[in-house]
Design an enzyme around this catalytic site. Structure first.
Site, PDB file in Angstrom:
ATOM      1  N   SER A 141      50.338  42.830  47.486  1.00  0.00           N
ATOM      2  CA  SER A 141      48.919  42.533  47.691  1.00  0.00           C
ATOM      3  C   SER A 141      48.661  42.060  49.105  1.00  0.00           C
ATOM      4  O   SER A 141      49.557  41.617  49.817  1.00  0.00           O
ATOM      5  CB  SER A 141      48.466  41.460  46.701  1.00  0.00           C
ATOM      6  OG  SER A 141      49.142  40.240  46.968  1.00  0.00           O
ATOM      7  N   ARG A 142      47.406  42.172  49.495  1.00  0.00           N
ATOM      8  CA  ARG A 142      46.932  41.475  50.673  1.00  0.00           C
ATOM      9  C   ARG A 142      46.512  40.067  50.250  1.00  0.00           C
ATOM     10  O   ARG A 142      46.324  39.796  49.061  1.00  0.00           O
ATOM     11  CB  ARG A 142      45.745  42.205  51.304  1.00  0.00           C
ATOM     12  CG  ARG A 142      46.112  43.581  51.867  1.00  0.00           C
ATOM     13  CD  ARG A 142      44.977  44.112  52.722  1.00  0.00           C
ATOM     14  NE  ARG A 142      45.249  45.456  53.206  1.00  0.00           N
ATOM     15  CZ  ARG A 142      45.978  45.748  54.264  1.00  0.00           C
ATOM     16  NH1 ARG A 142      46.560  44.765  54.946  1.00  0.00           N
ATOM     17  NH2 ARG A 142      46.156  46.989  54.654  1.00  0.00           N
ATOM     18  N   ILE A 183      44.388  37.005  49.289  1.00  0.00           N
ATOM     19  CA  ILE A 183      43.070  36.755  48.714  1.00  0.00           C
ATOM     20  C   ILE A 183      42.643  35.325  49.058  1.00  0.00           C
ATOM     21  O   ILE A 183      41.571  35.100  49.607  1.00  0.00           O
ATOM     22  CB  ILE A 183      43.078  36.969  47.186  1.00  0.00           C
ATOM     23  CG1 ILE A 183      43.521  38.399  46.855  1.00  0.00           C
ATOM     24  CG2 ILE A 183      41.695  36.691  46.604  1.00  0.00           C
ATOM     25  CD1 ILE A 183      43.748  38.651  45.387  1.00  0.00           C
ATOM     26  N   THR A 206      51.992  39.663  51.188  1.00  0.00           N
ATOM     27  CA  THR A 206      53.150  40.444  51.642  1.00  0.00           C
ATOM     28  C   THR A 206      52.720  41.687  52.415  1.00  0.00           C
ATOM     29  O   THR A 206      53.329  42.050  53.419  1.00  0.00           O
ATOM     30  CB  THR A 206      54.025  40.835  50.442  1.00  0.00           C
ATOM     31  OG1 THR A 206      54.582  39.646  49.868  1.00  0.00           O
ATOM     32  CG2 THR A 206      55.153  41.757  50.869  1.00  0.00           C
ATOM     33  N   ASP A 242      42.503  32.680  36.689  1.00  0.00           N
ATOM     34  CA  ASP A 242      43.460  33.797  36.773  1.00  0.00           C
ATOM     35  C   ASP A 242      44.021  34.131  35.392  1.00  0.00           C
ATOM     36  O   ASP A 242      45.221  34.045  35.152  1.00  0.00           O
ATOM     37  CB  ASP A 242      44.594  33.416  37.728  1.00  0.00           C
ATOM     38  CG  ASP A 242      45.463  34.609  38.116  1.00  0.00           C
ATOM     39  OD1 ASP A 242      45.112  35.741  37.743  1.00  0.00           O
ATOM     40  OD2 ASP A 242      46.493  34.403  38.774  1.00  0.00           O
ATOM     41  N   SER A 257      48.348  41.903  34.835  1.00  0.00           N
ATOM     42  CA  SER A 257      48.203  42.450  36.180  1.00  0.00           C
ATOM     43  C   SER A 257      49.557  42.782  36.784  1.00  0.00           C
ATOM     44  O   SER A 257      49.773  43.882  37.296  1.00  0.00           O
ATOM     45  CB  SER A 257      47.470  41.446  37.077  1.00  0.00           C
ATOM     46  OG  SER A 257      47.586  41.813  38.435  1.00  0.00           O
ATOM     47  N   LYS A 299      51.496  26.658  42.232  1.00  0.00           N
ATOM     48  CA  LYS A 299      50.653  26.945  41.077  1.00  0.00           C
ATOM     49  C   LYS A 299      51.178  26.263  39.832  1.00  0.00           C
ATOM     50  O   LYS A 299      50.439  25.680  39.048  1.00  0.00           O
ATOM     51  CB  LYS A 299      50.642  28.464  40.817  1.00  0.00           C
ATOM     52  CG  LYS A 299      49.630  29.278  41.564  1.00  0.00           C
ATOM     53  CD  LYS A 299      49.714  30.716  41.051  1.00  0.00           C
ATOM     54  CE  LYS A 299      48.797  31.638  41.808  1.00  0.00           C
ATOM     55  NZ  LYS A 299      48.889  33.016  41.295  1.00  0.00           N
TER      56      LYS A 299
END
Length: 514
Positions: free
Chosen positions: A196-197, A199, A205, A258, A264, A288
């Site tokens: 992912s980029r 957020i 990464t 989330d 996901s 988290k």
């Protein structure tokens, strides 16, 4: 009703949206946030309606970019506009709002309608909020994973086993993937890594990897790179593995929730054909997941849902109470990753974490003493060589050196006002300052730590340096720094954390990076 089109030039968040004159909408019998079908030459697009009595004159319809391109419109094209029926998936969403468990067919229809843009943002928000409020059991998580796989693209590779890793995120500076992929590929395994980029973090990464090579590959290009080099690091958004998740994320982000974490991740891993998966679960005060007990329960859920989809999953509970390495921000992290791959002096924790996770994957694939093997691949330079093969296969410069990577030339060093030891680092505050400095959009922005937890500090010693590509961003970061407690220096841990003198507003740090 026949209407003539006007191009609005709006992205509309990637959604299909039209704006009708209020009188036309009333005559058609559609309200704001209702649906219409827009038809031209046998091609039909469903769109969500907004209304305006001033922007759009009667007889015209304003069209966003997605509808415009989908129908191949020109200014003044005459289209047929009709009221579209409400999809059945709305009733399934309503059932979830009532706390009922959804069957696979119901979940699939919700996901299909989400991807086909037959649901409005309000309805998608209701669905995601219901998942957060009522939770989703492993049956529903499995069904969501299968539905997201079915509505996305998949990749089939010859050979195997196919291995993969994923971090649930939450710790700044975690450039582990930039080492794990070449380590595993250098051992002869296939690792098609989609990432992912950022957020909410300073760098995802894909942002780190893009400093070294193009990451916006399509699925066929991704397959070609893996077949050539044994591994890749690409942006998941360009290969469309789970397009529904990209839509759900837009709802989760502003609400700081989330609920779709498990489906996901697992859906994207199944989509690339993964047989073996390590899920990195950073744990601690700044992560988290706060406790090892919570991390173990999450790992258990990942293992169960993975087994249902034919993936053997193992959890890696990792230390998450401070940033990984010293570099935070796309260019700084890519630079540090290359330094570690080249066996240059650097922070021990980056190599330690990368070889530990790579070692788990190697042992899952049947290799003995995986960590020792990973350490040897790093020490011998084979991992560096493999990384350069991947960079070249993805269209980057295989001869790139750490000193070739540019960082922001506006910088400020924060120094300690007392002596002692560095007692703690606030992950969320560090991440926030880095984002104010320009991360991740400005690759050269970020933070470079001079001290890590446990290091001795003298008064006046540097603690960290903020980098920015623009002077105004550096000032923004410094202004934000004044209101944050980023690090703690002292002779011993202070028992008083802070005083509560006014009624507090409960806030929690939130990291959403998939």
């Amino acid at each position: 009703m026949k209407l003539k089109t006007i191009f609005l030039g709006l992205e509309a968040g990637g959604r299909s949206v039209v704006i009708m004159n209020g009188d036309d909408a009333e005559r058609l019998g559609v309200l704001a946030l209702g649906r219409v079908t827009v038809r031209l030459d046998g091609i039909v697009k469903t769109a969500i309606v907004n209304t305006s009595t001033e922007m759009i004159e009667p007889g015209r319809i304003g069209v966003c970019k997605r509808v415009w391109e989908g129908l191949g419109l020109a200014d003044g094209s005459e289209v047929e506009v009709e009221v579209a029926p409400f999809p059945d998936s709305i009733y399934f969403i309503r059932n979830k709002l009532d706390g009922r468990k959804l069957a696979f067919d119901e979940v699939l229809e919700i996901v299909e309608d989400t991807v086909a843009e037959r649901l409005s943002d309000v309805e998608i928000t209701a669905f995601v909020t219901a998942l957060h409020s009522f939770g989703l059991d492993l049956d529903e998580a499995t069904n969501l994973s299968l539905a997201m796989i079915k509505t996305g693209r998949t990749m089939k590779l010859d050979g195997g086993p196919i291995v993969d890793k994923h971090s649930i995120g939450g710790v700044p500076g975690d450039k582990t993937t930039l080492l794990v992929v070449p380590l595993v590929a250098a051992a002869g395994l296939l690792i098609p890594k989609s990432s992912s980029r950022a957020i909410t973090s300073p760098a995802g990464t894909a942002d780190r990897a893009e400093v070294l090579m193009p990451v916006g590959l399509d699925l066929e290009e991704m397959r070609s790179v893996v077949e050539e080099a044994g591994g890749c690091i690409v942006w998941g958004g360009s290969v469309h593995l789970a397009p529904a998740d990209d839509i759900f994320v837009r709802v989760e982000y502003p609400l700081s929730i989330d609920p779709l974490l498990l489906p996901s991740i697992i859906s994207k891993k199944r989509a690339v054909g993964a047989d073996l998966l390590v899920v990195d679960i950073p744990t601690g005060r700044g992560a988290k997941v706060k406790t090892i007990g919570e991390a173990n329960l999450l790992a258990k859920d990942f293992m169960e849902i993975g087994s249902r989809l034919g993936i053997r999953v193992q959890g890696a509970v990792t230390y998450g109470e401070q940033p990984i390495g010293r570099a935070i921000g796309p260019a700084l992290e890519a630079k540090e990753a290359m330094e570690v791959l080249m066996n240059r002096p650097g922070p021990r924790d980056v190599a330690e974490k990368a070889t530990a996770i790579a070692g788990i994957l190697l042992e899952m694939a049947g290799r003995e003493d995986g960590k020792a093997l990973a350490e040897e691949l790093l020490r011998s330079g084979k991992a560096e060589q493999k990384m350069r093969e991947i960079i070249e296969a993805q269209g980057g410069d295989p001869e790139v050196l750490p000193e070739d990577i540019a960082v922001g030339d506006h910088k400020f060093t924060v120094r300690s006002d007392r002596s002692g030891h560095l007692l703690w680092i606030n992950n969320s505050s560090i991440a926030e300052v880095a984002r104010f400095a320009g991360c991740p959009k400005d690759e050269g922005a970020g933070i470079l730590l001079a001290r890590k937890i446990g290091d001795a500090v003298e008064e006046g010693d540097p603690l960290f340096t903020i980098f920015a590509e623009r002077g105004n961003n550096l000032q923004r970061a410094l202004d934000r720094l004044e209101g944050l407690r980023v690090v703690g220096v002292g002779d011993g841990m202070e028992m008083l954390i802070h005083e509560v003198k006014e009624r507090p507003v409960a806030k929690r740090s939130f990291t959403l990076d998939r």
